[in-house]
Design a protein around this motif. Structure first.
Motif, PDB file in Angstrom:
ATOM      1  N   GLY A  86      82.705  20.794  98.718  1.00  0.00           N
ATOM      2  CA  GLY A  86      83.611  20.753  97.595  1.00  0.00           C
ATOM      3  C   GLY A  86      84.536  21.953  97.669  1.00  0.00           C
ATOM      4  N   PRO A  87      84.413  23.072  97.387  1.00  0.00           N
ATOM      5  CA  PRO A  87      85.109  24.143  97.553  1.00  0.00           C
ATOM      6  C   PRO A  87      86.209  24.001  98.733  1.00  0.00           C
ATOM      7  N   ALA A  88      85.863  23.845  99.932  1.00  0.00           N
ATOM      8  CA  ALA A  88      86.615  23.649 101.053  1.00  0.00           C
ATOM      9  C   ALA A  88      87.906  22.388 100.910  1.00  0.00           C
ATOM     10  N   GLN A  89      87.205  21.240 100.358  1.00  0.00           N
ATOM     11  CA  GLN A  89      87.915  20.046  99.952  1.00  0.00           C
ATOM     12  C   GLN A  89      89.071  20.358  98.830  1.00  0.00           C
ATOM     13  N   ARG A  90      88.624  21.107  97.968  1.00  0.00           N
ATOM     14  CA  ARG A  90      89.563  21.478  96.804  1.00  0.00           C
ATOM     15  C   ARG A  90      90.713  22.512  97.073  1.00  0.00           C
ATOM     16  N   GLU A  91      90.012  23.679  97.657  1.00  0.00           N
ATOM     17  CA  GLU A  91      91.039  25.065  97.811  1.00  0.00           C
ATOM     18  C   GLU A  91      91.645  24.746  99.027  1.00  0.00           C
ATOM     19  N   LEU A  92      91.053  24.132 100.219  1.00  0.00           N
ATOM     20  CA  LEU A  92      91.823  24.138 101.669  1.00  0.00           C
ATOM     21  C   LEU A  92      92.321  22.936 101.824  1.00  0.00           C
ATOM     22  N   GLY A  93      91.898  21.756 101.117  1.00  0.00           N
ATOM     23  CA  GLY A  93      92.338  20.390 101.527  1.00  0.00           C
ATOM     24  C   GLY A  93      91.656  19.814 102.958  1.00  0.00           C
ATOM     25  N   PHE A  94      90.467  20.391 102.805  1.00  0.00           N
ATOM     26  CA  PHE A  94      89.593  19.895 104.146  1.00  0.00           C
ATOM     27  C   PHE A  94      89.257  18.427 103.950  1.00  0.00           C
ATOM     28  N   LYS A  95      89.431  17.704 104.801  1.00  0.00           N
ATOM     29  CA  LYS A  95      89.132  16.401 104.861  1.00  0.00           C
ATOM     30  C   LYS A  95      88.347  16.054 106.248  1.00  0.00           C
ATOM     31  N   PRO A  96      87.154  15.892 106.248  1.00  0.00           N
ATOM     32  CA  PRO A  96      86.453  15.353 107.546  1.00  0.00           C
ATOM     33  C   PRO A  96      86.942  14.179 108.178  1.00  0.00           C
ATOM     34  N   GLN A  97      87.135  14.319 109.550  1.00  0.00           N
ATOM     35  CA  GLN A  97      87.773  13.050 109.995  1.00  0.00           C
ATOM     36  C   GLN A  97      86.696  12.321 110.860  1.00  0.00           C
ATOM     37  N   VAL A  98      85.552  12.819 111.408  1.00  0.00           N
ATOM     38  CA  VAL A  98      84.787  12.519 112.319  1.00  0.00           C
ATOM     39  C   VAL A  98      83.615  12.276 111.721  1.00  0.00           C
ATOM     40  N   GLN A  99      83.033  11.186 111.550  1.00  0.00           N
ATOM     41  CA  GLN A  99      81.525  10.925 111.135  1.00  0.00           C
ATOM     42  C   GLN A  99      80.579  11.127 112.508  1.00  0.00           C
ATOM     43  N   LEU A 100      79.266  11.004 112.160  1.00  0.00           N
ATOM     44  CA  LEU A 100      78.150  11.311 113.169  1.00  0.00           C
ATOM     45  C   LEU A 100      78.451  10.076 114.505  1.00  0.00           C
ATOM     46  N   LYS A 101      78.393   9.009 113.934  1.00  0.00           N
ATOM     47  CA  LYS A 101      78.533   7.922 114.948  1.00  0.00           C
ATOM     48  C   LYS A 101      79.647   8.111 115.745  1.00  0.00           C
ATOM     49  N   GLU A 102      80.776   8.224 115.273  1.00  0.00           N
ATOM     50  CA  GLU A 102      81.908   8.315 116.078  1.00  0.00           C
ATOM     51  C   GLU A 102      82.115   9.599 116.937  1.00  0.00           C
ATOM     52  N   GLY A 103      81.497  10.568 116.235  1.00  0.00           N
ATOM     53  CA  GLY A 103      81.361  11.910 116.994  1.00  0.00           C
ATOM     54  C   GLY A 103      80.499  11.688 118.407  1.00  0.00           C
ATOM     55  N   VAL A 104      79.429  11.306 118.130  1.00  0.00           N
ATOM     56  CA  VAL A 104      78.350  10.971 119.282  1.00  0.00           C
ATOM     57  C   VAL A 104      79.276   9.950 120.190  1.00  0.00           C
ATOM     58  N   HIS A 105      79.717   9.197 119.894  1.00  0.00           N
ATOM     59  CA  HIS A 105      80.366   8.223 120.744  1.00  0.00           C
ATOM     60  C   HIS A 105      81.453   9.228 121.630  1.00  0.00           C
ATOM     61  N   ARG A 106      82.407  10.087 121.127  1.00  0.00           N
ATOM     62  CA  ARG A 106      83.155  10.552 121.566  1.00  0.00           C
ATOM     63  C   ARG A 106      82.600  11.698 122.546  1.00  0.00           C
ATOM     64  N   ALA A 107      81.420  12.406 122.168  1.00  0.00           N
ATOM     65  CA  ALA A 107      80.895  13.431 122.844  1.00  0.00           C
ATOM     66  C   ALA A 107      80.069  12.883 124.100  1.00  0.00           C
ATOM     67  N   VAL A 108      79.492  11.736 123.934  1.00  0.00           N
ATOM     68  CA  VAL A 108      78.577  11.227 125.091  1.00  0.00           C
ATOM     69  C   VAL A 108      79.630  10.819 126.070  1.00  0.00           C
ATOM     70  N   LYS A 109      80.743   9.862 125.592  1.00  0.00           N
ATOM     71  CA  LYS A 109      81.827   9.754 126.514  1.00  0.00           C
ATOM     72  C   LYS A 109      82.231  10.766 127.429  1.00  0.00           C
ATOM     73  N   TRP A 110      82.689  11.974 126.771  1.00  0.00           N
ATOM     74  CA  TRP A 110      82.992  12.979 127.589  1.00  0.00           C
ATOM     75  C   TRP A 110      81.980  13.425 128.532  1.00  0.00           C
ATOM     76  N   TYR A 111      80.808  13.503 128.090  1.00  0.00           N
ATOM     77  CA  TYR A 111      79.734  14.078 129.102  1.00  0.00           C
ATOM     78  C   TYR A 111      79.741  13.334 130.075  1.00  0.00           C
ATOM     79  N   LYS A 112      79.773  11.961 129.955  1.00  0.00           N
ATOM     80  CA  LYS A 112      79.613  11.000 130.967  1.00  0.00           C
ATOM     81  C   LYS A 112      80.892  11.061 132.086  1.00  0.00           C
ATOM     82  N   GLU A 113      82.170  11.421 131.404  1.00  0.00           N
ATOM     83  CA  GLU A 113      83.249  11.435 132.420  1.00  0.00           C
ATOM     84  C   GLU A 113      83.373  12.907 133.092  1.00  0.00           C
TER      85      GLU A 113
END
Length: 338
Positions: free
Chosen positions: A307-334
């Motif tokens: 919460g403090p990072a969201q309120r004070e910095l405007g931090f907004k996570p863009q990548v949830q775990l399912k999408e992140g794993v997809h991107r990571a595995v794709k990179w490891y394969k490539e």
């Protein structure tokens, strides 16, 4: 053009910070060791500087002729053959760098120190689990976590010390488990699943948090711009996962190969990590399964309040775990890792 120094630039997180700094138009200085690989630092715009974090005097000489607007301290050790090495690299290395900066950098606008949620240790472990807060008293249960905490506490004491007259503008980030392309510890779990084996520890509920590497990078640049001096921000993707979720997503991305999923008791993990620790010392090649890893794997609650990072910095996570794993595995394969 604003000038930024990034330590640990050849590392997993550091190399992504370099890429984002270039994209944002900074004049980027990448601090590396002579032995560091520059595989992910190929952009011709990068200025390289060799810094000896083991010596404050060397650092003063190395930093004397170049001025920086910002410094991101991403260098550090997550695995060491000997406990004292964590403190030599993570604690003393940070102290040496900051002292050298205070003596040579007259116009430094912000210093961002990348710490870790591991400094909090195994707290709020009674079910139902509740979020770890920035205001909780840290109780690190690993040498890694303690070394990062001691670096934090030294930064906190710096302003109060009568020996220091200069103001030092620092912000601390405490990310949970960071994953993504180029990362090697979570990659080992992916590799194991590809080889048909998944391994979990403990039979009680485990709440786990993650953060994709580019979201850590997002927080770094928000902290440079908006971070309040002396503040400490916990970072995750804002979600809570169960211990098997990461493995399930990896298994799916790998095409669901046949696998054996083993859940081992804590006492067996203790034996494995004990052997791994001393095998690493004998071979001088530290393994991922060591004494510090034992305490990390047995910890049940990794929930944290962003919460403090969201309120004070405007931090907004863009990548949830399912999408992140997809991107990571794709990179490891490539890139031929998987």
């Amino acid at each position: 053009m604003e000038r930024i120094l990034i330590t640990g630039a050849s590392g997993f997180i550091g190399s992504f910070i370099v890429e984002e700094a270039l994209r944002k138009g900074f004049e980027v200085w990448a601090a590396v060791r002579k032995s560091s690989s520059r595989k992910f630092l190929q952009d011709e715009r990068i200025h390289f500087i060799e810094l000896n974090l083991a010596s404050e005097n060397d650092l003063k000489k190395q930093l004397r002729d170049v001025q920086f607007d910002y410094v991101v301290h991403a260098a550090g050790a997550t695995k060491c053959l000997h406990k004292e090495d964590f403190f030599r690299i993570n604690t003393e290395g940070t102290q040496h760098l900051v002292c050298a900066l205070m003596d040579t950098q007259q116009a430094l606008r912000r210093f961002v120190f990348i710490s870790s949620l591991s400094i909090m240790g195994a707290i709020r472990e009674q079910q139902p689990y509740t979020e770890i807060l920035e205001t909780d008293t840290p109780k690190p249960n690993t040498a890694y976590g303690l070394s990062k905490l001691e670096a934090e506490e030294w930064l906190d004491s710096l302003q109060a010390s009568h020996l220091r007259e200069k103001f030092f503008p620092y912000v601390i980030l405490r990310p949970t488990g960071v994953y993504g392309p180029r990362e090697r510890d979570y990659f080992l779990q992916m590799q194991s699943i590809k080889k048909h084996m998944d391994f979990a520890v403990g039979f009680s509920r485990q709440d786990i948090t993650f953060i994709y590497v580019t979201d850590v990078v997002q927080a770094v640049f928000l902290a440079l711009e908006k971070g309040q001096n002396g503040r400490k921000y916990l970072l995750s993707d804002g979600q809570v996962y169960q211990s098997a979720t990461f493995s399930d997503y990896v298994h799916e991305e790998l095409g669901r190969p046949w696998w054996v999923r083993i859940t081992a008791p804590i006492w067996l993990l203790r034996i494995i990590t004990f052997c791994g620790e001393y095998w690493g010392r004998l071979t001088k090649n530290m393994t991922a399964l060591n004494n510090d890893k034992f305490n990390i794997l047995r910890q049940r609650n990794w929930r944290c309040d962003i919460g403090p990072a969201q309120r004070e910095l405007g931090f907004k996570p863009q990548v949830q775990l399912k999408e992140g794993v997809h991107r990571a595995v794709k990179w490891y394969k490539e890139n031929g890792w998987l």
